[in-house]
Scaffold this motif. Structure first.
Motif, PDB file in Angstrom:
ATOM      1  N   UNK A 218       1.862  -7.975   0.194  1.00  0.00           N
ATOM      2  CA  UNK A 218       2.006  -7.293   1.249  1.00  0.00           C
ATOM      3  C   UNK A 218       3.079  -5.868   0.206  1.00  0.00           C
ATOM      4  N   UNK A 219       4.326  -6.392  -0.561  1.00  0.00           N
ATOM      5  CA  UNK A 219       5.301  -5.605  -0.351  1.00  0.00           C
ATOM      6  C   UNK A 219       4.162  -4.898  -1.315  1.00  0.00           C
ATOM      7  N   UNK A 220       4.080  -5.388  -2.506  1.00  0.00           N
ATOM      8  CA  UNK A 220       3.980  -4.520  -3.030  1.00  0.00           C
ATOM      9  C   UNK A 220       2.409  -3.333  -3.468  1.00  0.00           C
ATOM     10  N   UNK A 221       1.373  -3.555  -2.370  1.00  0.00           N
ATOM     11  CA  UNK A 221       0.625  -2.443  -1.218  1.00  0.00           C
ATOM     12  C   UNK A 221       1.781  -1.605  -0.508  1.00  0.00           C
ATOM     13  N   UNK A 222       2.438  -1.884   0.393  1.00  0.00           N
ATOM     14  CA  UNK A 222       3.583  -1.152   0.802  1.00  0.00           C
ATOM     15  C   UNK A 222       3.776  -0.238   0.070  1.00  0.00           C
ATOM     16  N   UNK A 223       4.411  -0.551  -1.591  1.00  0.00           N
ATOM     17  CA  UNK A 223       4.706   0.248  -2.460  1.00  0.00           C
ATOM     18  C   UNK A 223       4.042   1.427  -3.089  1.00  0.00           C
ATOM     19  N   UNK A 224       2.519   1.218  -2.277  1.00  0.00           N
ATOM     20  CA  UNK A 224       1.547   2.340  -2.981  1.00  0.00           C
ATOM     21  C   UNK A 224       0.775   1.721  -4.607  1.00  0.00           C
ATOM     22  N   UNK A 225       0.748   0.599  -4.622  1.00  0.00           N
ATOM     23  CA  UNK A 225      -0.056   0.045  -5.667  1.00  0.00           C
ATOM     24  C   UNK A 225      -1.095  -1.311  -5.266  1.00  0.00           C
ATOM     25  N   UNK A 226      -1.681  -1.342  -6.170  1.00  0.00           N
ATOM     26  CA  UNK A 226      -3.178  -2.187  -5.591  1.00  0.00           C
ATOM     27  C   UNK A 226      -2.545  -3.343  -7.330  1.00  0.00           C
TER      28      UNK A 226
END
Length: 174
Positions: free
Chosen positions: A28-36
């Protein structure tokens, strides 16, 4: 705002805000930072991309997944910012490998060691700034548990003309 600045600011904010880490998963933190997370890489020679012994996970040297490695040498055809981006892509690939190996990034207890290799001209001296792309991403995912003992060294060349290759050692939860 470019990803270099965004990731740096996010990792600093997450390090300061422990409560955000308690409520969110690494993904979730990775996604929130704009990464997939990409699809994990498959070995291209006689090795495995990871090996587990007890609660220790060893990651082989990684480039970026899905053929997205940044090619060239730092101090010649690439800037520090491009190298940072390359290391970030390598970090995403390493995270995908961890997920493949253990099923869930939340099973990571801490990152023990990061060994970063940077293809660079002999006069280049900002290897650590390049490998920060990898380290900052791991802090985004795991908070302070993503900080590791680290080496950031220059190489005359890397396989396939990659600009960055990183291996890591991860401790998993029991």
């Amino acid at each position: 705002m470019n990803k270099f600045l965004l990731a740096s600011m996010l990792s600093i904010n997450l390090a300061i805000s422990g409560s955000a880490l308690a409520n969110d998963t690494p993904e979730e933190r990775i996604k929130a930072a704009g990464f997939t997370l990409p699809e994990p890489v498959k070995p291209i020679a006689n090795y495995v991309t990871w090996r587990r012994s007890g609660t220790t996970l060893y990651l082989s040297g990684h480039g970026a997944c899905e053929g997205k490695s940044v090619l060239g040498k730092l101090g010649d055809t690439l800037t520090v910012e491009q190298g940072y981006d390359a290391a970030q892509r390598v970090g995403l690939c390493a995270l995908a490998t961890i997920k493949l190996a253990v099923g869930d990034l939340a099973k990571v207890k801490q990152v023990l060691q990061i060994n970063g290799m940077v293809a660079a001209v002999p006069a280049f001296t900002d290897h650590s700034k390049v490998i920060n792309g990898f380290s900052d991403l791991f802090v985004t995912a795991f908070g302070d548990d993503g900080k590791a003992a680290r080496a950031a060294v220059g190489m005359s060349g890397l396989p396939g003309n990659m600009s960055v290759e990183v291996s890591a050692v991860i401790e998993l939860k029991d």
